[in-house]
Motif scaffolding. Structure first.
Motif, PDB file in Angstrom:
ATOM      1  N   SER A   7      -6.322  -0.906   6.910  1.00  0.00           N
ATOM      2  CA  SER A   7      -5.009  -1.548   6.829  1.00  0.00           C
ATOM      3  C   SER A   7      -4.582  -2.098   8.185  1.00  0.00           C
ATOM      4  O   SER A   7      -3.940  -3.152   8.264  1.00  0.00           O
ATOM      5  N   LEU A  19      -6.231   2.386  -0.235  1.00  0.00           N
ATOM      6  CA  LEU A  19      -5.776   3.758  -0.457  1.00  0.00           C
ATOM      7  C   LEU A  19      -6.918   4.748  -0.257  1.00  0.00           C
ATOM      8  O   LEU A  19      -6.750   5.809   0.330  1.00  0.00           O
ATOM      9  N   TYR A  70      -4.826  -2.097  -4.715  1.00  0.00           N
ATOM     10  CA  TYR A  70      -4.915  -1.586  -3.347  1.00  0.00           C
ATOM     11  C   TYR A  70      -5.811  -0.360  -3.255  1.00  0.00           C
ATOM     12  O   TYR A  70      -5.752   0.400  -2.285  1.00  0.00           O
ATOM     13  N   SER A  87       0.935   4.040  -2.864  1.00  0.00           N
ATOM     14  CA  SER A  87       0.594   5.438  -2.587  1.00  0.00           C
ATOM     15  C   SER A  87       1.541   6.404  -3.275  1.00  0.00           C
ATOM     16  O   SER A  87       1.222   7.581  -3.439  1.00  0.00           O
ATOM     17  N   VAL A 109       0.845  -1.195   0.000  1.00  0.00           N
ATOM     18  CA  VAL A 109       0.000   0.000   0.000  1.00  0.00           C
ATOM     19  C   VAL A 109       0.883   1.248   0.000  1.00  0.00           C
ATOM     20  O   VAL A 109       0.590   2.232  -0.689  1.00  0.00           O
TER      21      VAL A 109
END
Length: 586
Positions: free
Chosen positions: A237, A230, A226, A195, A191
């Motif tokens: 998470s 996000l 993901y 990002s 993740v």
């Protein structure tokens, strides 16, 4: 939980397209050594600088968003004028001076922690400076962390120090805390990488955004699996990793609060994931601008002027001109002067202020509880309480640091009222901000102060002074945990209230703006508005509150005004220089 915002961990921002820049940056104070002095710029409607009555683009307001919009439109070759009501540029990031018998002290009007600025990074503000070719105008000093004071004890958080963090987990965590942390970081790793998939320069507010996005297609494809993590709160998470240790969960809530003013259940997953990547990368450092935030503002002004743009200070915009056909055509200043814009007007004022500048027939209807461009009913976050001090640098604790977070009541419930105070002592790294033998200190409660009790108080009255002293008490309590006898060292004290924000920053109710997520599930809007050729940037637009977010909103507005081919050309030039998608280790 009441919605709030804070600017502590500003530059750790996630550039994923759907979550870009929801984190926030803090800002300190003052001066690029080689930048053109502010005093040399024309001030006010009566300025004598030779300038035409018509520009391509007029930007209303010189906050970070407005300056970035002006820098970028100038960089694209559009003749740009930025008009600012204040006598100094920078909005909430401007610096101010106080002259005393001890000498001159330079203060920041806002918060004070930076990262991702000393070298090319995914920080939108850094990318704007790189695009304009003025990033080297700011000198950065680097340091490695900040002090934490929590009810359970004190510790120093050193960025990029895995072993030091493990020692902190052993001290404050429960059985198995180290193993839970390892599991969390393994789970969050993909993740975190997702990002950082797309640079801020791809932003624009029209369908042509697909072209710059295609240039970053591999990153987008890697991030797609993901998307839910996000786009959703970071608590998803945490749950996915099976994290249950109370200290780890409290730490993640603290980081989330420092980014968004809410805990992990209310903060975008991309924001916290990207922050974890920045904070825990080996060799990570934090940045501080020599001269403070004023140095960064001066660099932006230099970027504007280098590419042919102009800045007018003390030039208050009374109204935005709109043609009978509904197109923004310029502005009228408070002195009656008209300035025309042939391409667009970009407002860096907040949504309510921008709507007030429009002719009544072109004002969109308020939408309480919702989003939408130029929604004058956008929910507002609370304001801040600030305490600015000048102190004698004598008999101070050994190894005094530049930054501290002091949690007064509960680390497990970070959202408690008047609970977390952020402290900055920038003269630890930059002595030029104060006379020899002195420090400047800034303590603040982050977007925690309601406006209602202040409404109707007369500034300067005895009642106002008493109430300021009462509401500043938690700030003093936090400072005394760092410097126990600090009151005896004070030579200058200034308390900032919501009314201070309202007056000097022209903030509605002293607020720093609306929350990113709105009660009906919508988010704040992008740059385009219902009025043709009127664009919007700043905290009332995506990606929200904070310096990186404001910078991204300015980039977004500017990119929307030019063809995607110009945007792609600039992206290619930045990529060739290693500025578009630099790695954390570069």
């Amino acid at each position: 939980a009441r919605r709030r915002r804070t600017y502590m961990l500003g530059s750790f921002l996630p550039p994923a397209v759907w979550a870009l820049c929801t984190s926030v940056i803090s800002v300190p104070w003052a001066r690029a050594a080689s930048a053109r002095p502010i005093s040399s710029r024309a001030r006010g409607p009566s300025c004598t600088e030779a300038s035409p009555a018509e520009y391509d683009v007029i930007v209303v307001g010189s906050g970070i968003g407005g300056l970035c919009a002006g820098v970028m439109t100038s960089r694209y070759g559009l003749k740009t004028l930025v008009v600012e009501s204040h006598t100094e540029p920078g909005g909430a990031a401007h610096s101010f001076k106080r002259r005393t018998k001890e000498g001159t002290f330079i203060f920041d009007s806002g918060p004070s922690l930076w990262a991702g600025m000393a070298k090319p990074s995914m920080n939108p503000l850094r990318q704007c400076l790189d695009a304009a070719g003025v990033a080297d105008a700011v000198e950065w000093v680097q340091y490695d962390g900040w002090g934490m004071v929590i009810p359970q004890g004190d510790f120093f958080f050193r960025v990029g120090d895995d072993e030091g963090w493990r020692a902190t987990l052993r001290q404050f965590g429960g059985p198995g805390a180290e193993q839970q942390w390892e599991s969390l970081m393994r789970s969050v790793g993909p993740v975190t990488r997702a990002s950082a998939a797309t640079p801020p320069m791809v932003l624009r507010s029209d369908p042509a955004v697909l072209l710059p996005l295609l240039r970053c297609l591999p990153g987008l494809l890697s991030a797609a699996p993901y998307a839910s993590l996000l786009n959703g709160p970071f608590s998803l998470s945490v749950q996915r990793a099976g994290t249950t240790d109370p200290f780890i969960k409290a730490w993640l809530d603290y980081l989330a609060f420092a980014l968004s003013g809410l805990d992990a259940s209310g903060t975008l997953g991309a924001a916290v994931a990207y922050t974890l990547g920045d904070l825990y990368t080996k060799g990570a450092m934090l940045d501080y601008p020599v001269g403070g935030s004023g140095a960064v503002i001066e660099a932006l002004v230099r970027g504007l002027q280098t590419h042919g743009g102009a800045l007018r200070l003390g030039a208050h915009v009374d109204s935005i001109l709109v043609s009978d056909g509904g197109r923004a055509t310029g502005v009228r200043l408070a002195n009656g002067e008209y300035i025309r814009a042939s391409v667009a007007v970009v407002s860096n004022a907040d949504a309510r202020g921008t709507v007030r500048m429009l002719p009544e027939r072109w004002r969109p209807a308020p939408r309480p509880g919702g989003g939408g461009a130029l929604n004058s009913a956008l929910e507002l976050t609370p304001s801040f309480m600030h305490l600015h001090l000048a102190i004698r640098a004598v008999d101070l604790p050994p190894a005094l640091g530049i930054h501290y977070s002091v949690v007064l009541d509960s680390f497990e419930y970070i959202l408690g009222d008047a609970n977390m105070v952020i402290i900055s002592i920038p003269t630890i790294l930059d002595p030029s901000l104060a006379p020899a033998g002195f420090h400047v200190v800034h303590a603040y409660l982050a977007a925690d102060e309601p406006y209602e009790p202040w409404h109707g108080l007369a500034r300067g009255s005895d009642e106002y002074q008493r109430f300021k002293a009462e509401r500043a008490a938690p700030l003093w309590a936090a400072l005394e945990k760092i410097v126990p006898n600090i009151r005896s060292k004070v030579v200058l004290e200034m308390v900032g209230s919501p009314l201070t924000h309202q007056r000097y920053l022209r903030r509605e109710r002293g607020s720093y703006g609306p929350p990113l997520f709105l009660p009906n599930g919508e988010k704040v809007p992008y740059a385009k508005t219902p009025v043709e050729a009127l664009l919007h940037c700043g905290d009332s637009t995506f990606p929200g509150i904070g310096v990186p977010s404001a910078a991204a909103s300015g980039i977004n507005a500017a990119n929307t005004l030019v063809s995607p081919w110009k945007q792609l050309q600039l992206m290619a030039e930045m990529d060739a220089r290693g500025q578009l998608r630099p790695s954390r280790q570069s």
